[in-house]
Design a protein around this motif. Structure first.
Motif, PDB file in Angstrom:
ATOM      1  N   ALA A 186     -11.244   3.612  -2.637  1.00 14.57           N
ATOM      2  CA  ALA A 186     -12.162   2.885  -1.755  1.00 14.57           C
ATOM      3  C   ALA A 186     -12.284   3.623  -0.422  1.00 14.57           C
ATOM      4  O   ALA A 186     -13.384   3.847   0.078  1.00 14.57           O
ATOM      5  CB  ALA A 186     -11.662   1.460  -1.535  1.00 14.57           C
ATOM      6  N   GLU A 187     -11.140   4.019   0.125  1.00 16.42           N
ATOM      7  CA  GLU A 187     -11.163   4.655   1.447  1.00 16.42           C
ATOM      8  C   GLU A 187     -11.861   6.003   1.434  1.00 16.42           C
ATOM      9  O   GLU A 187     -12.497   6.388   2.411  1.00 16.42           O
ATOM     10  CB  GLU A 187      -9.739   4.765   2.005  1.00 16.42           C
ATOM     11  CG  GLU A 187      -9.219   3.395   2.442  1.00 16.42           C
ATOM     12  CD  GLU A 187      -7.800   3.408   2.988  1.00 16.42           C
ATOM     13  OE1 GLU A 187      -7.140   4.471   2.926  1.00 16.42           O
ATOM     14  OE2 GLU A 187      -7.356   2.343   3.465  1.00 16.42           O
ATOM     15  N   GLN A 188     -11.774   6.713   0.329  1.00 12.90           N
ATOM     16  CA  GLN A 188     -12.422   8.028   0.309  1.00 12.90           C
ATOM     17  C   GLN A 188     -13.956   7.923   0.290  1.00 12.90           C
ATOM     18  O   GLN A 188     -14.643   8.884   0.572  1.00 12.90           O
ATOM     19  CB  GLN A 188     -11.895   8.904  -0.831  1.00 12.90           C
ATOM     20  CG  GLN A 188     -12.408   8.551  -2.208  1.00 12.90           C
ATOM     21  CD  GLN A 188     -11.770   9.402  -3.312  1.00 12.90           C
ATOM     22  OE1 GLN A 188     -10.858  10.185  -3.057  1.00 12.90           O
ATOM     23  NE2 GLN A 188     -12.240   9.237  -4.533  1.00 12.90           N
ATOM     24  N   THR A 189     -14.465   6.722  -0.025  1.00 11.21           N
ATOM     25  CA  THR A 189     -15.921   6.542   0.077  1.00 11.21           C
ATOM     26  C   THR A 189     -16.294   6.020   1.472  1.00 11.21           C
ATOM     27  O   THR A 189     -17.467   5.833   1.770  1.00 11.21           O
ATOM     28  CB  THR A 189     -16.454   5.507  -0.950  1.00 11.21           C
ATOM     29  OG1 THR A 189     -16.034   4.186  -0.564  1.00 11.21           O
ATOM     30  CG2 THR A 189     -16.005   5.811  -2.362  1.00 11.21           C
ATOM     31  N   GLY A 190     -15.301   5.713   2.295  1.00  7.57           N
ATOM     32  CA  GLY A 190     -15.569   5.104   3.589  1.00  7.57           C
ATOM     33  C   GLY A 190     -15.365   3.603   3.568  1.00  7.57           C
ATOM     34  O   GLY A 190     -15.659   2.908   4.541  1.00  7.57           O
TER      35      GLY A 190
ATOM     36  N   ALA B  57     -12.033  -4.917  -2.677  1.00  2.21           N
ATOM     37  CA  ALA B  57     -12.232  -3.488  -2.398  1.00  2.21           C
ATOM     38  C   ALA B  57     -13.709  -3.262  -2.146  1.00  2.21           C
ATOM     39  O   ALA B  57     -14.553  -3.687  -2.933  1.00  2.21           O
ATOM     40  CB  ALA B  57     -11.763  -2.642  -3.576  1.00  2.21           C
TER      41      ALA B  57
ATOM     42  N   GLU C 238      -8.550  -4.880   0.917  1.00  2.00           N
ATOM     43  CA  GLU C 238      -7.932  -5.963   1.668  1.00  2.00           C
ATOM     44  C   GLU C 238      -7.201  -6.847   0.656  1.00  2.00           C
ATOM     45  O   GLU C 238      -7.763  -7.168  -0.392  1.00  2.00           O
ATOM     46  CB  GLU C 238      -9.064  -6.745   2.317  1.00  2.00           C
ATOM     47  CG  GLU C 238      -8.665  -7.765   3.338  1.00  2.00           C
ATOM     48  CD  GLU C 238      -9.930  -8.463   3.860  1.00  2.00           C
ATOM     49  OE1 GLU C 238     -10.486  -7.991   4.857  1.00  2.00           O
ATOM     50  OE2 GLU C 238     -10.356  -9.442   3.223  1.00  2.00           O
TER      51      GLU C 238
ATOM     52  N   THR D 155      -6.770   1.832  -3.320  1.00  2.00           N
ATOM     53  CA  THR D 155      -6.992   1.986  -1.874  1.00  2.00           C
ATOM     54  C   THR D 155      -7.551   3.369  -1.560  1.00  2.00           C
ATOM     55  O   THR D 155      -8.520   3.519  -0.808  1.00  2.00           O
ATOM     56  CB  THR D 155      -5.662   1.752  -1.125  1.00  2.00           C
ATOM     57  OG1 THR D 155      -5.128   0.499  -1.541  1.00  2.00           O
ATOM     58  CG2 THR D 155      -5.883   1.735   0.380  1.00  2.00           C
ATOM     59  N   LEU D 156      -6.967   4.360  -2.171  1.00  3.23           N
ATOM     60  CA  LEU D 156      -7.428   5.740  -1.971  1.00  3.23           C
ATOM     61  C   LEU D 156      -8.898   5.887  -2.389  1.00  3.23           C
ATOM     62  O   LEU D 156      -9.709   6.463  -1.661  1.00  3.23           O
ATOM     63  CB  LEU D 156      -6.550   6.670  -2.811  1.00  3.23           C
ATOM     64  CG  LEU D 156      -6.778   8.164  -2.660  1.00  3.23           C
ATOM     65  CD1 LEU D 156      -6.164   8.628  -1.343  1.00  3.23           C
ATOM     66  CD2 LEU D 156      -6.148   8.928  -3.822  1.00  3.23           C
TER      67      LEU D 156
ATOM     68  N   LYS E 269       0.813  -1.213   0.000  1.00  7.45           N
ATOM     69  CA  LYS E 269       0.000   0.000   0.000  1.00  7.45           C
ATOM     70  C   LYS E 269       0.849   1.268   0.000  1.00  7.45           C
ATOM     71  O   LYS E 269       0.344   2.373  -0.053  1.00  7.45           O
ATOM     72  CB  LYS E 269      -0.948  -0.016   1.204  1.00  7.45           C
ATOM     73  CG  LYS E 269      -2.044  -1.039   1.024  1.00  7.45           C
ATOM     74  CD  LYS E 269      -3.170  -0.830   1.999  1.00  7.45           C
ATOM     75  CE  LYS E 269      -4.204  -1.929   1.825  1.00  7.45           C
ATOM     76  NZ  LYS E 269      -5.326  -1.759   2.762  1.00  7.45           N
TER      77      LYS E 269
ATOM     78  N   TYR F 202     -12.778   0.115   2.081  1.00  5.67           N
ATOM     79  CA  TYR F 202     -11.438  -0.380   2.376  1.00  5.67           C
ATOM     80  C   TYR F 202     -10.934  -1.274   1.250  1.00  5.67           C
ATOM     81  O   TYR F 202     -11.710  -1.692   0.388  1.00  5.67           O
ATOM     82  CB  TYR F 202     -11.447  -1.184   3.682  1.00  5.67           C
ATOM     83  CG  TYR F 202     -12.346  -2.402   3.620  1.00  5.67           C
ATOM     84  CD1 TYR F 202     -11.901  -3.600   3.044  1.00  5.67           C
ATOM     85  CD2 TYR F 202     -13.657  -2.364   4.111  1.00  5.67           C
ATOM     86  CE1 TYR F 202     -12.724  -4.719   2.964  1.00  5.67           C
ATOM     87  CE2 TYR F 202     -14.485  -3.479   4.033  1.00  5.67           C
ATOM     88  CZ  TYR F 202     -14.013  -4.654   3.459  1.00  5.67           C
ATOM     89  OH  TYR F 202     -14.825  -5.746   3.373  1.00  5.67           O
TER      90      TYR F 202
END
Ligand SMILES: Nc1ncnc2c1ncn2[C@@H]1O[C@H](COP(=O)(O)OP(=O)(O)OP(=O)(O)O)[C@@H](O)[C@H]1O
Lengths: 123, 180
Positions: free
Chosen positions: B77-81, B98, B85, B74-75, B54, B83
């Motif tokens: 996915a994470e920016q929508t809340g 994702a 894996e 990753t960015l 990552k 993750y």
């Protein structure tokens, strides 16, 4: 809506063409950079446009392939045209708008589009 | 990248680079989420590589010093809340999951997934790709092995064939990705 079985019509048409095609020695290769840097810069629609243009013009001596990053990420999308017996020509910052001229002037006409090449743009 | 389908193309190309013979790409939609799973039977990764993955400053490539594919995903996915894996085993393969919150204002559109399918299938003729898209009862599977059987020796990279795959895939994908 297309059904998968429709592919058999394309197959039959292509089979006839493959049988009548000249040797591999006059096959022109077009290579599109498809690493992260290329994709982020717009390589996928460029590849699509090249594919569509070749299909539309029924150019049967041209193959399109993909490659990884060749190390000039800032100039992506990068497209290389390899005509047998000639030096490789590298086009940079290629957009879908530039594809028509590359195909008609270079791939068909035999004359590289100098203004789109790495040698010209990177200077 | 403006479309999630571009990231899918990018991440699936890692599987190809890892020597995979089969790459499975699943998009599972429900009311609130999109779960994307990309799995392959490629070389897999050691724990060490996995831990670094990552980090955008890690890459095994030699032409450039940063790897961007996985950090990008990753960015997004994470920016929508959500993750990302990653599970991987040397010699067995890799599975990337994702999860996206589909209702987030930061959710990227899926974009031209048919073009991603066509680009992967025609670009790596020796690798098979299975796309599996579902939303509740709706389901569509695109299997490159099935296409190759129908083609009966005509290369899957033939431009007319690549164009067909893009259109055929999109006709069917859109029924599911655009339904609510
Ligand atoms: N599916 C996979 N199987 C095996 N190794 C992988 C896989 N996906 C990623 N890797 C490893 O992780 C590294 C980092 O991947 P990442 O997508 O972030 O960047 P990259 O592929 O190196 O470069 P690029 O920016 O062009 O994507 C890869 O170089 C590779 O060693």
């Amino acid at each position: 809506m297309k059904s998968l079985a429709d592919i058999t019509a394309i197959r039959d048409k292509m089979k006839n063409l493959i049988d009548t095609r000249e040797s591999d020695e006059d096959t022109i290769r077009i290579v599109v950079g498809m690493a992260t840097c290329g994709i982020a810069a717009g390589a996928r629609p460029v590849l699509s446009e090249i594919t569509a243009e070749i299909a539309r013009r029924e150019l049967h001596n041209v193959i399109v392939t993909q490659t990884g990053c060749i190390g000039i990420c800032q100039y992506e999308p990068v497209v290389e045209v390899l005509v047998p017996g000639h030096e490789k020509v590298t086009y940079v910052n290629v957009t879908t708008d530039k594809v028509g001229r590359i195909i008609s002037e270079h791939v068909i006409g035999g004359k590289p589009v100098a203004e789109f090449t790495y040698g010209r743009v990177a200077r | 990248m403006q479309e999630l389908s571009l990231n899918i193309l990018d991440v699936a190309n890692n599987s190809v680079k890892a020597g995979a013979k089969l790459v499975n790409i699943s998009l599972i939609y429900d009311e609130n989420h999109l779960k994307l799973i990309i799995s392959d039977d490629g070389s897999g990764m050691t724990k060490e590589v996995l831990n670094k993955l990552k980090d955008p400053f890690y890459t095994s490539r030699t032409t450039r010093k940063v790897g961007l594919g996985i950090p990008f995903l990753t960015l997004l996915a994470e920016q929508t809340g959500g993750y990302v894996e990653i599970e991987s085993e040397v010699g067995a393969g890799t599975k990337i999951t994702a999860l996206f919150d589909a209702n987030s204002i930061d959710m990227l559109p899926i974009g031209n997934l048919g073009s991603t399918a066509s680009t992967l299938i025609s670009g790596s003729p020796d690798v098979d790709f299975v796309f599996h898209i579902s939303r509740g009862e709706l389901e569509f599977i695109l299997d490159s092995a099935e296409i190759k059987i129908l083609l009966d020796g005509v290369p899957v990279s033939t431009p007319q064939v690549a164009l067909f795959i893009e259109e055929y895939a999109n006709d069917n994908f859109l029924q599911i990705t655009e339904s609510k």
